[in-house]
Scaffold this motif. Structure first.
Motif, short mmCIF file in Angstrom:
data_model
loop_
_atom_site.label_atom_id
_atom_site.label_comp_id
_atom_site.label_asym_id
_atom_site.label_seq_id
_atom_site.Cartn_x
_atom_site.Cartn_y
_atom_site.Cartn_z
N UNK A 145 25.17 -18.02 14.39
CA UNK A 145 23.73 -17.77 14.27
C UNK A 145 23.40 -16.31 13.98
N UNK A 146 24.39 -15.43 14.14
CA UNK A 146 24.15 -14.00 14.00
C UNK A 146 24.42 -13.57 12.56
N UNK A 147 23.53 -12.79 11.95
CA UNK A 147 23.78 -12.29 10.58
C UNK A 147 24.99 -11.36 10.56
N UNK A 148 25.54 -11.18 9.40
CA UNK A 148 26.64 -10.22 9.24
C UNK A 148 26.18 -8.83 9.66
N UNK A 149 27.12 -8.06 10.22
CA UNK A 149 26.86 -6.68 10.68
C UNK A 149 25.81 -6.64 11.77
N UNK A 150 25.70 -7.71 12.56
CA UNK A 150 24.80 -7.77 13.71
C UNK A 150 25.60 -8.14 14.95
N UNK A 151 25.03 -7.85 16.11
CA UNK A 151 25.63 -8.22 17.38
C UNK A 151 24.56 -8.75 18.31
N UNK A 152 24.96 -9.59 19.26
CA UNK A 152 24.08 -10.02 20.34
C UNK A 152 24.40 -9.18 21.57
N UNK A 153 23.38 -8.67 22.22
CA UNK A 153 23.57 -7.70 23.30
C UNK A 153 22.79 -8.12 24.55
N UNK A 154 23.44 -8.02 25.69
CA UNK A 154 22.75 -8.09 26.97
C UNK A 154 22.37 -6.66 27.35
N UNK A 155 21.09 -6.40 27.46
CA UNK A 155 20.62 -5.03 27.70
C UNK A 155 20.67 -4.73 29.19
N UNK A 156 21.35 -3.65 29.55
CA UNK A 156 21.56 -3.29 30.95
C UNK A 156 20.58 -2.26 31.45
N UNK A 157 20.35 -1.20 30.66
CA UNK A 157 19.44 -0.13 31.05
C UNK A 157 18.61 0.29 29.85
N UNK A 158 17.36 0.68 30.10
CA UNK A 158 16.54 1.28 29.06
C UNK A 158 15.95 2.59 29.58
N UNK A 159 15.62 3.48 28.67
CA UNK A 159 15.03 4.77 29.01
C UNK A 159 13.54 4.74 28.73
N UNK A 190 21.14 0.98 26.90
CA UNK A 190 22.57 0.71 27.01
C UNK A 190 22.74 -0.77 27.27
N UNK A 191 23.70 -1.39 26.57
CA UNK A 191 23.90 -2.82 26.74
C UNK A 191 25.36 -3.21 26.57
N UNK A 192 25.61 -4.51 26.78
CA UNK A 192 26.95 -5.07 26.64
C UNK A 192 26.93 -6.15 25.57
N UNK A 193 27.85 -6.08 24.64
CA UNK A 193 27.91 -7.06 23.55
C UNK A 193 28.43 -8.39 24.08
N UNK A 194 27.72 -9.47 23.76
CA UNK A 194 28.14 -10.81 24.19
C UNK A 194 28.55 -11.67 23.00
N UNK A 232 30.62 -1.92 25.56
CA UNK A 232 29.38 -1.27 26.00
C UNK A 232 28.88 -0.37 24.88
N UNK A 233 27.59 -0.43 24.60
CA UNK A 233 27.02 0.31 23.49
C UNK A 233 25.67 0.90 23.87
N UNK A 234 25.30 1.98 23.20
CA UNK A 234 23.95 2.52 23.30
C UNK A 234 23.27 2.37 21.95
N UNK A 235 21.94 2.37 21.97
CA UNK A 235 21.18 2.17 20.75
C UNK A 235 19.79 2.76 20.95
N UNK A 236 19.24 3.46 19.97
CA UNK A 236 17.91 4.05 20.13
C UNK A 236 16.76 3.07 19.93
N UNK A 237 17.06 1.84 19.52
CA UNK A 237 15.99 0.91 19.18
C UNK A 237 16.14 -0.45 19.87
#
Length: 301
Positions: free
Chosen positions: A118-132, A164-168, A180-185
């Protein structure tokens, strides 16, 4: 440090850490800074703990308690779920002035497809752990551009911020389940499917706290670095004055200035913070701007 009350509530759990200066950004009706339990959230969440930590960056840790054991298994084995339920904060109307309330911000529940097919190419599904939660977010809720370098949030869409989140689940060869990854958006939500272009992989072997990626290695730290290294670039033995000196950016800026060998003076709004600046943050001097009638004279002392 303030350690807030905990309320036994209904379905969603938020762990909130926020300095009073940033508190109005995403608070709801009836919310007050410090250790107050938020009445509006209390009708929608299982527990709310409000604190002002030594770590200067406000963060939400978003989770659903009944899924904690299941998530532990997912982290070890990889998620086999094709869809997940995600709660997200949505901007329902703009706020030109004042404090955001439940009239402006809503929680909605959505189902998200996270299966690899279900995920497009060059995409990931993420469980978001923390936000700023940073001050600039409030300026993106007014509905007025006013020359702001960032566009306004879109109505009826989830708010977005550093996180900050974890890729599922992954459709990018550079990322795998459990990374584990960070992302500004990242959206202010439990889960999302997002493009990998802005992802930054976090190596836990470095021994750096995940929250550090939202503080000293996040927006506040980067803002302080630009001010001290790129724009101001003070030289050894020069005087540096920092306003909002006890804030998330100010405290990092002061450390960078001290590393450059500068004399650092800060202003803040309470006598307690003045003491904090001088006794713990290493400022050479500080003053309470609310008590000073002549700032020039205060800076000349």
């Amino acid at each position: 440090m303030y350690r807030g009350q905990a309320a036994r509530l209904e379905t969603l759990a938020f762990r909130v850490a926020s300095p009073t200066s940033s508190w109005p950004l995403l608070c709801a009706a009836g919310a007050k800074p410090g250790p107050a339990v938020i009445d509006w959230w209390s009708r929608r969440a299982r527990s709310v703990e409000c604190v002002t930590p030594a770590n200067p960056v406000p963060c939400f840790k978003i989770y659903t308690r009944e899924r904690e054991r299941e998530r532990e298994r997912e982290r070890e084995m990889g998620s086999e779920e094709e869809t997940v339920e995600s709660r997200e904060w949505v901007l329902s109307s703009y706020i030109p002035q004042g404090v955001p309330t439940s009239d402006h911000l809503k929680i909605r529940t959505v189902r998200i497809d996270v299966g690899v097919d279900s995920i497009p190419d060059s995409h990931v599904a993420v469980q978001i752990l923390f936000i700023s939660v940073d001050p600039y977010l409030r300026a993106m809720m007014t509905g007025q551009e006013d020359g702001l370098y960032l566009n306004q949030f879109q109505l009826n869409q989830a708010l977005r911020t550093f996180g900050v989140g974890r890729i599922i689940s992954s459709k990018d060869a550079n990322y795998k389940n459990g990374d584990l990854v960070s992302n500004p958006f990242f959206p202010v939500a439990n889960y999302c499917v997002i493009g990998s272009v802005f992802l930054h992989k976090i190596d836990i072997k470095d021994g750096i706290s995940l929250l550090d990626y939202l503080s000293v290695l996040g927006v506040p730290g980067f803002t302080a670095w630009v001010g001290m290294q790129v724009v101001g670039d003070p030289k050894p033995e020069e005087n540096v004055f920092i306003s909002a000196a006890a804030g998330a950016v100010g405290m990092f800026a002061s450390q960078l200035a001290k590393l450059k060998g500068c004399r650092v003076v800060g202003s803040t709004g309470t006598d307690e913070k003045v003491k904090l600046l001088k006794d713990e943050f290493g400022y050479d001097d500080a003053f309470n701007y609310k008590k000073e009638t002549d700032f020039d004279a205060a800076l000349k002392k």
